[in-house]
Motif scaffolding. Sequence first.
Motif, PDB file in Angstrom:
ATOM      1  N   VAL C  10      12.696   1.379  -5.866  1.00  0.00           N
ATOM      2  CA  VAL C  10      12.476   1.166  -4.441  1.00  0.00           C
ATOM      3  C   VAL C  10      11.575   2.255  -3.884  1.00  0.00           C
ATOM      4  CG1 VAL C  10      13.589   1.146  -2.186  1.00  0.00           C
ATOM      5  CG2 VAL C  10      14.616  -0.082  -4.107  1.00  0.00           C
ATOM      6  N   LEU C  11      11.836   3.478  -4.291  1.00  0.00           N
ATOM      7  CA  LEU C  11      11.052   4.610  -3.815  1.00  0.00           C
ATOM      8  C   LEU C  11       9.578   4.447  -4.182  1.00  0.00           C
ATOM      9  CD1 LEU C  11      12.281   7.215  -2.470  1.00  0.00           C
ATOM     10  CD2 LEU C  11      11.584   8.368  -4.575  1.00  0.00           C
ATOM     11  N   VAL C  12       9.385   4.105  -5.440  1.00  0.00           N
ATOM     12  CA  VAL C  12       8.015   3.962  -5.921  1.00  0.00           C
ATOM     13  C   VAL C  12       7.318   2.807  -5.226  1.00  0.00           C
ATOM     14  CG1 VAL C  12       6.640   3.314  -7.904  1.00  0.00           C
ATOM     15  CG2 VAL C  12       8.409   5.051  -8.139  1.00  0.00           C
ATOM     16  N   ALA C  13       8.036   1.703  -5.070  1.00  0.00           N
ATOM     17  CA  ALA C  13       7.455   0.545  -4.399  1.00  0.00           C
ATOM     18  C   ALA C  13       7.053   0.917  -2.985  1.00  0.00           C
ATOM     19  CB  ALA C  13       8.451  -0.609  -4.399  1.00  0.00           C
ATOM     20  N   LEU C  14       7.886   1.706  -2.343  1.00  0.00           N
ATOM     21  CA  LEU C  14       7.621   2.124  -0.974  1.00  0.00           C
ATOM     22  C   LEU C  14       6.346   2.964  -0.906  1.00  0.00           C
ATOM     23  CD1 LEU C  14       9.493   1.410   1.401  1.00  0.00           C
ATOM     24  CD2 LEU C  14      10.151   3.826   1.446  1.00  0.00           C
ATOM     25  N   VAL C  15       6.268   3.956  -1.783  1.00  0.00           N
ATOM     26  CA  VAL C  15       5.087   4.823  -1.796  1.00  0.00           C
ATOM     27  C   VAL C  15       3.838   3.996  -2.083  1.00  0.00           C
ATOM     28  CG1 VAL C  15       3.964   6.741  -2.959  1.00  0.00           C
ATOM     29  CG2 VAL C  15       6.411   6.842  -2.480  1.00  0.00           C
ATOM     30  N   THR C  16       3.957   3.073  -3.030  1.00  0.00           N
ATOM     31  CA  THR C  16       2.818   2.229  -3.359  1.00  0.00           C
ATOM     32  C   THR C  16       2.370   1.424  -2.143  1.00  0.00           C
ATOM     33  OG1 THR C  16       3.775   2.008  -5.548  1.00  0.00           O
ATOM     34  CG2 THR C  16       1.974   0.526  -5.000  1.00  0.00           C
ATOM     35  N   LEU C  17       3.333   0.866  -1.439  1.00  0.00           N
ATOM     36  CA  LEU C  17       2.997   0.079  -0.262  1.00  0.00           C
ATOM     37  C   LEU C  17       2.309   0.936   0.797  1.00  0.00           C
ATOM     38  CD1 LEU C  17       5.959  -2.380   0.295  1.00  0.00           C
ATOM     39  CD2 LEU C  17       3.548  -2.863  -0.169  1.00  0.00           C
ATOM     40  N   ILE C  18       2.847   2.136   1.013  1.00  0.00           N
ATOM     41  CA  ILE C  18       2.233   3.023   2.005  1.00  0.00           C
ATOM     42  C   ILE C  18       0.798   3.333   1.611  1.00  0.00           C
ATOM     43  CG2 ILE C  18       2.275   5.362   2.954  1.00  0.00           C
ATOM     44  CD1 ILE C  18       5.346   5.188   2.833  1.00  0.00           C
ATOM     45  N   LEU C  19       0.596   3.632   0.320  1.00  0.00           N
ATOM     46  CA  LEU C  19      -0.762   3.956  -0.143  1.00  0.00           C
ATOM     47  C   LEU C  19      -1.702   2.775   0.066  1.00  0.00           C
ATOM     48  CD1 LEU C  19      -0.100   5.949  -3.439  1.00  0.00           C
ATOM     49  CD2 LEU C  19      -1.188   6.800  -1.373  1.00  0.00           C
ATOM     50  N   ILE C  20      -1.237   1.600  -0.324  1.00  0.00           N
ATOM     51  CA  ILE C  20      -2.106   0.425  -0.163  1.00  0.00           C
ATOM     52  C   ILE C  20      -2.396   0.174   1.309  1.00  0.00           C
ATOM     53  CG2 ILE C  20      -2.194  -2.080  -0.435  1.00  0.00           C
ATOM     54  CD1 ILE C  20      -0.998  -1.797  -3.142  1.00  0.00           C
ATOM     55  N   ALA C  21      -1.388   0.335   2.139  1.00  0.00           N
ATOM     56  CA  ALA C  21      -1.606   0.139   3.574  1.00  0.00           C
ATOM     57  C   ALA C  21      -2.625   1.151   4.094  1.00  0.00           C
ATOM     58  CB  ALA C  21      -0.284   0.293   4.322  1.00  0.00           C
ATOM     59  N   TYR C  22      -2.458   2.402   3.674  1.00  0.00           N
ATOM     60  CA  TYR C  22      -3.354   3.448   4.149  1.00  0.00           C
ATOM     61  C   TYR C  22      -4.801   3.161   3.748  1.00  0.00           C
ATOM     62  CZ  TYR C  22      -5.486   8.098   4.383  1.00  0.00           C
ATOM     63  OH  TYR C  22      -6.320   9.155   4.634  1.00  0.00           O
ATOM     64  N   PHE C  23      -4.973   2.721   2.510  1.00  0.00           N
ATOM     65  CA  PHE C  23      -6.344   2.557   2.030  1.00  0.00           C
ATOM     66  C   PHE C  23      -6.955   1.201   2.360  1.00  0.00           C
ATOM     67  CE2 PHE C  23      -4.972   6.018  -0.834  1.00  0.00           C
ATOM     68  CZ  PHE C  23      -5.920   6.938  -0.436  1.00  0.00           C
ATOM     69  N   ASP C  24      -6.118   0.186   2.509  1.00  0.00           N
ATOM     70  CA  ASP C  24      -6.704  -1.141   2.664  1.00  0.00           C
ATOM     71  C   ASP C  24      -6.587  -1.725   4.068  1.00  0.00           C
ATOM     72  OD1 ASP C  24      -7.573  -1.093   0.117  1.00  0.00           O
ATOM     73  OD2 ASP C  24      -5.812  -2.079  -0.715  1.00  0.00           O
TER      74      ASP C  24
END
Lengths: 305, 376, 278, 369
Positions: C10-24
């Motif tokens: 869950v933690l990793v998925a969350l970080v991944t989502l934040i990163l994708i949101a930030y960049f895309d």
Amino acid sequence: MARNRSFLRIGETAVPGKSRLFLFFSLAPAFAFILFFGIYPFLFACFYSVRSFYFGLNVDNVFTGMSNYHNSVIDPLFQYSMFVTLVFVIVSVGLQLLIGVGAAILFSVIKTKAYKYIQVFLSLPLMMPPVVTGFLWWYLFNTDLGIVNYYLSYFGIMPRNVNLLANPITALASIIYADVWMWTPFIMIVTYAAIQSIPNDVMEAAIIDGAKDRHLIRKIILPRIKTALLVVLLIRVIDAFRTYDLVYVLTGGGPGTSTQVASLEIYNTAFLKWFLGQSFAQALMLTAILILVGNILIYLLRRGV
Amino acid sequence: MVKVVLENVGKVFKSSKEAKETIAVKGFTAEFPSNKVVGILGPSGCGKTTTLRAIAGLDPPSEGKIYFDDKDVTYLPPIERDAALLFQFAVVYDNMTVFDNLAFPLMVKGVEKEEINKRVKETAEFLGLSNILKKKAKGLPAGINQKIALGRAIIRKPKVLLLDEPLSSLDPESRLYLRRELKNVIRSMETTAVYVTHDQSEAMTLCDKIAVMNEGKVHQYDTPENIYMNPATTFVAWFIGEPGMNLIDCSLEESEGKYYIKIDGVSDVSFDVSKWSDILKKSEKIVLGIRPEFITITKAYKKNSMKGKCLVVESFGSFALLDILTNCSPNNIIKVKTPLSDDLPKVDEDIYLKFPTEYIRLFDKKSGELRVVMTE
Amino acid sequence: MKVSSLIKFVLVALVTLILIAYFDLPILVMIITAFKQRADIFTPVPKWIFTPTLKNFADIFAGTTTMAEGTLAIRNSLLFVTISTVIAMFIGSLAAYGFSRFKFFGREDLLFFVLSQRFMPGIVIVLPMFVLYSSVGLRGTPLGLILLYINAALPFVIWMMRSFFDEIPREIDEAARLDGHSWFTIFIKFVLPVARNGFLATFLFSFIFGWGEFLFALILTTPESWTMPIAIVNSRVSSEILWGQIAAYGVISIIPVFIIAVALQKYLVRGMTLGAVK
Amino acid sequence: MAKLVVENVTKKYGPALTLEKISFTAEEGQITVLLSPPNGGKTGICKIVAGLDEVDSGKVYLGDRDITNLEPKERNVSMMFQKLALYPNMNVFENIASPLKARHLPPSEVKKQVEAIANKLKISHTLYRKPGTLSGGERQRVALSRALVKSDAELYILDEPLTNLDAKIRASMRAEFKILQKEINQTMLYATPDPIEALSLADKLIVLDRGKIVQQGTPEDIYRNSVNKFVATLVGYYPINLIEGSIIERGKKIILQTDAFEIEISKLRNSVKDYINSKVTLGLRPELLNIAKTEPKTQEPSDLFYIKGDVFEFEIRGSDTVVYVKINDQIIRVLESKITKYDTGMTVWLQFNLKDIYLFDAASEQLIR
């Protein structure tokens, strides 16, 4: 034994006649270009950087010694532009490194198969033409229309009508923010690849030896990606020193001259004052810094990453 | 000091690109007794490394179970299995000193400093690494590297020691030397060792029992002697021995109530197999196997011997290897290994081959399985 | 054990989502804007749901707005960048082959001299060229820009292609030499086909870099020879900012680049580090 | 077909390797084998002869031509590489056809010759596949075909052609190659690190040690009369036993005294008389040793030695047995080319012939006899 020192070799061996001819023809076109478009401008700049060379203006083009350099160095505007550039380079590249390496390590430790696809999404900012990026952020930072202002005020962080690009501090912060947005993926992707290039055997051996994630990161991963990290860091530093397009579009150096980075200052000297002599002097001073950083990079590349 | 039990272990690799499945291991069932060395032997790509990695816990199998004694470890991570693994290319952490390398498995477990010091010293002493403990592990010769890796494996006294061709990347001299070293270590350590190799002499010398694999399947799991004398399949027969068994197509023929094996394409050679006729009748086609070293050659015709022309003579100090051209199928060349003597046949000379009955093995051609051992 | 791995996931998925949101997310905003009507853009609250329109794109291609240079700039960009990249690829690959296969006195120095060109501040090159081009009449001409673009691409091409050639065993060349082929035949028929993936990747990277180039074009082009980045910047000069059209323009400019980027994932790292990190 | 003469060739290959004054002749129609451990200079010699590397000094003659400074294609030689160097972008047919196409032969002729050689090497079925899809053995055959398709080459250079293969396939390819060579009967220069390959294939064997030729001759001769410890260790079927000792004179007898045992070697008086009272190394080839399980009846005087020891351990490798016999803490390897079982600790008698012993000067490592 004299032939042992022959100039031309194939692999370990001296190059015989016909091969020598081919070698010459293989390199000649590329070097014709590089010599003309690389060396000629450089020498031209050196030559005119010590003259009072104004383009298109009726000013005597005479030798003035080091005065262009001297005047630049004591010029508060130029001093300030170097200072802003330095702040920009350090903060921006520092943040990129922090976020990029962190994300790369996170993705390698969890070993997700989805990384392939995640990378596609994360690499998009990297591929955008810088001007488009600048425009995009100009739009996003727009007081009335930009989502940045809207959501910052929505969450009560700041009032809606603050123009972030109109305040010297926030303007620089905005530029840095956009630059981080643009280049963090670069560091992340390269770092990730460097971690992947650590032989599988080594990682597996460490796991079998009972290493936990923190041991893997501290004892195995970080020591092995040191050099690769230095290389990306230096590439970024050099490119950040040269940054032009992003700033040009986003703030144009403003408000006032508060975000006037070095390249922009040089451009203005050339095309607002038309004082090309002085702009050459400034450009060559910037080049000197880059050569210094570049030499460290080259030293590392020569040693082998 | 556990016994390792594999129960119907299988592994399938899925390639997402071509939606293709590769079966790496199929139905591996065996019990590896404790305190013994078991070899997994086979050509490259036979699934031996996959099996080993499943036992280590690096890639869990896609089917079947693995037990250490009675404990099901099939899906346990490596850390909880207490198994050590030696790779083909020795892994050393080359940013650390030799000492830190040896200390690493203890350090990550959080063992006391003093205890680490003591055990590293012991291990280094045992392997003869004491004088290089302070050196950086980078740039040491491959033989030393493998020793360091071995040291790292044994320092935490694992229950199971897994070895993935640890000697094959070394030069011949250090290979011989390290092989003896390895033998000592395994004997003194009281651990269950699994040794993966493609080199039969390594397997034969080091292992108490050997599982011979090919294309994901275990062909035979037995003692080295049995594998050599009574190979369970034609593959094992061909693979073991240098060179391997000659495999010759034959047919079963009946005359006057007796059953004979006749070599295809050769008219006057036959062997009485009446005793095993019931088994042999079930096979459509029979393959006769005989080791090159058991064939006797004569220059004059003897009864029940097969004529051939000598194509190649290679002499090897104390013995010679002959390639004899005959009418056999599927391969018309029969290999013969014979002690070196003065009346060795010459190239292009005609000679006669005789197969001593007690060394003949009969296989079913279709399944390749051993059917008859003609010894009494 | 199971619980901790779930938390980790869950933690990793969350970080991944934040990163994708930030960049895309910013890119998404641009794409959305390109499909918005004027009224949907000028709202105090960002509108995420609206009726999409193709009007912005249509206006650009019809030339019915102040951005009449739009299509011309697209054509210019495609033309200049393609021509210069193709030429740079051939000249650069040939040189890279020479560097890869022959050892000669000063080879390393020469290679790093080539590399240093990549790190030269663009302004040092473009100012003198501005003066020179002004005096010989090349300023504002396609030829002038193309020549500079070729030169700008060369260091990258040479370094990348050399790293690909270095991976091809020398024995291939040696075998072909013994077969009796000439060096040039060996390069064209034996080595280049083996390096074709690397060749393609290098080509596409060079294309992307050229496509986004700004400084040279800014200083050396006239409205007839404006490239896309220049046209975009200059669109701001008009009295009213046509956000929708600019966004549409941006979308057009990133389409080829994004397609290439997806194709290039495998070589991304290499391209970005000139082959230093593989 | 022509004779190759290499004369005083010297070439520096970096700090680790220098070819020094290499001189040898490869006779017409024979296989001349270069044998050395890895990085011994074999590949360098092959490349120099092929024209891929230039010499620092020295001459290379092929037939009556001086080819020292010719381009590879002007030499009329053919070469097969250790790494095979198949062209991955071309199919097997195009690979094999490459040397013919370089000579602009008509397509029909190219096709005919390629098919003929492919047939001979049993790879006809692979002609239209890419090398990447072939098995190791098939790839090897393609590379060999490409080298042999130039049927008028005066010299064929084969640089470790079998090294990359699995042991199993390598052994069978070796025999096949031997038959092939007899058939095509060309001058060949063959490099290999494998002594068994060298002993089996060579008409003439050249042993190299770090860039120097240490011995050349027939395989039999080199095996029997290895000039020094290096050659004796390299050229054999199993690593030779080396036992330190010294030669002493006791009364009229000359004795070889080692930690393990003493033997009388008075018969060798002529060869060893200069070494009395000096340190020597005794070499015993494992394959030339025998083991007797019962005490033999000795008939004095005899050239046969029997030394009592006990079995330390034994290993069965393939169809051979390696027995480690322990004599006064010295362990001696014996290779028996059959499977025999022993009990560890049992008493056996090591048996060898005086004519099979090697004596090396301990200091210079040169053969005494």
